[in-house]
Design a protein around this motif. Structure first.
Motif, short mmCIF file in Angstrom:
data_model
loop_
_atom_site.label_atom_id
_atom_site.label_comp_id
_atom_site.label_asym_id
_atom_site.label_seq_id
_atom_site.Cartn_x
_atom_site.Cartn_y
_atom_site.Cartn_z
N CYS A 148 0.97 -1.11 0.09
CA CYS A 148 -0.15 -0.09 0.02
C CYS A 148 0.68 1.07 0.01
N GLU A 149 0.62 2.24 -0.79
CA GLU A 149 1.38 3.44 -0.99
C GLU A 149 1.07 4.28 0.27
N ALA A 150 0.05 4.23 0.79
CA ALA A 150 -0.36 5.00 2.17
C ALA A 150 0.29 4.61 3.14
N ALA A 166 -4.07 -2.01 -8.24
CA ALA A 166 -4.46 -1.29 -6.97
C ALA A 166 -2.99 -0.71 -6.39
N ARG A 167 -3.32 0.63 -5.89
CA ARG A 167 -2.05 1.40 -5.16
C ARG A 167 -2.25 1.35 -3.86
N TYR A 168 -3.37 0.80 -3.03
CA TYR A 168 -3.82 0.93 -1.79
C TYR A 168 -4.60 -0.24 -1.18
N CYS A 169 -4.02 -0.51 0.05
CA CYS A 169 -4.88 -1.73 0.61
C CYS A 169 -6.50 -1.19 0.66
N ILE A 170 -7.10 -2.04 0.95
CA ILE A 170 -8.60 -1.96 1.10
C ILE A 170 -9.03 -0.87 1.97
N ALA A 171 -8.20 -0.92 3.18
CA ALA A 171 -8.73 0.00 4.15
C ALA A 171 -8.32 1.44 3.85
N CYS A 172 -7.21 1.47 3.31
CA CYS A 172 -6.78 2.85 2.76
C CYS A 172 -7.53 3.46 1.72
N ALA A 173 -7.94 2.37 0.74
CA ALA A 173 -8.91 3.06 -0.24
C ALA A 173 -10.18 3.32 0.07
N ALA A 175 -10.87 4.66 3.23
CA ALA A 175 -10.30 5.98 3.80
C ALA A 175 -10.32 6.90 3.09
N ALA A 176 -9.74 6.93 1.64
CA ALA A 176 -9.84 7.87 0.65
C ALA A 176 -10.72 8.18 0.00
N GLY A 177 -11.95 7.37 0.20
CA GLY A 177 -13.12 7.60 -0.61
C GLY A 177 -13.36 6.68 -1.80
#
Length: 177
Positions: A148-150, A166-173, A175-177
């Motif tokens: 995850c990039e975040a 996908a750049r982000y894990c599901i939790a960060c995605a 959270a980003a909306g």
């Protein structure tokens, strides 16, 4: 000095050690570092005594959905993702070219102008997806794919199967909306 731990304490300690080892800076680590981290973890647990190294999770490693050690996709998985992403890039490249031609053909009619606007919207969406696919291929080359990039945690295999770029894990995605 030997320390006796309950099974629950041993599992907790093993998880803490694996999480701590996975937090080591990735810049200096190779793809094979997972095995070295696991070996170090097991060695530390063995030093604590027989109760700490035993248990159902000993050597669980990458069979888990998200590997606790922070290990990314296997070499075989990376090859599969690279192939899927390369095919997607080729397909998207062709679609972008076709949409560019369609969007830039002036028709002069109201219906034609609406079609041009739709083609331009599709063109921008496809260009964005192509950029994400190209960035994912670059992450494979740099050894950063599957993280995850975040937050830096591993992106689950299920997410990568559904969305290989996908750049982000599901939790960060989320959270980003």
């Amino acid at each position: 000095m030997q320390l006796t731990l309950t099974d629950q304490e041993a599992r907790t300690l093993r998880d803490v050690l694996r999480d701590a080892l996975s937090a080591l800076p990735r810049a200096s680590l190779s793809v094979c570092e997972h095995s070295r981290r696991e070996a170090l973890c097991e060695r530390l647990l063995a030093e604590l005594g027989p109760g700490a190294a035993a248990g159902p999770e000993a050597g669980a490693g990458c069979a888990e959905k998200v590997c606790r050690s922070g290990h990314g996709p296997s070499a075989a998985d990376l090859a599969t993702y690279r192939q899927r992403l390369t095919e997607a890039a080729a397909r998207l490249g062709g679609q972008v070219t076709a949409l560019e031609v369609e969007a830039r053909q002036p028709t002069g009619t109201a219906l034609g102008t609406a079609e041009e606007a739709t083609a331009l919207e599709l063109l921008h969406a496809e260009e964005g997806t192509l950029a994400e696919v190209t960035a994912a291929l670059d992450r494979i080359d740099r050894g950063a794919f599957g993280r995850c990039e975040a937050c830096g945690k591993p992106v689950s295999k299920a997410r990568l199967e559904a969305l290989p770029h996908a750049r982000y894990c599901i939790a960060c995605a989320r959270a980003a909306g």
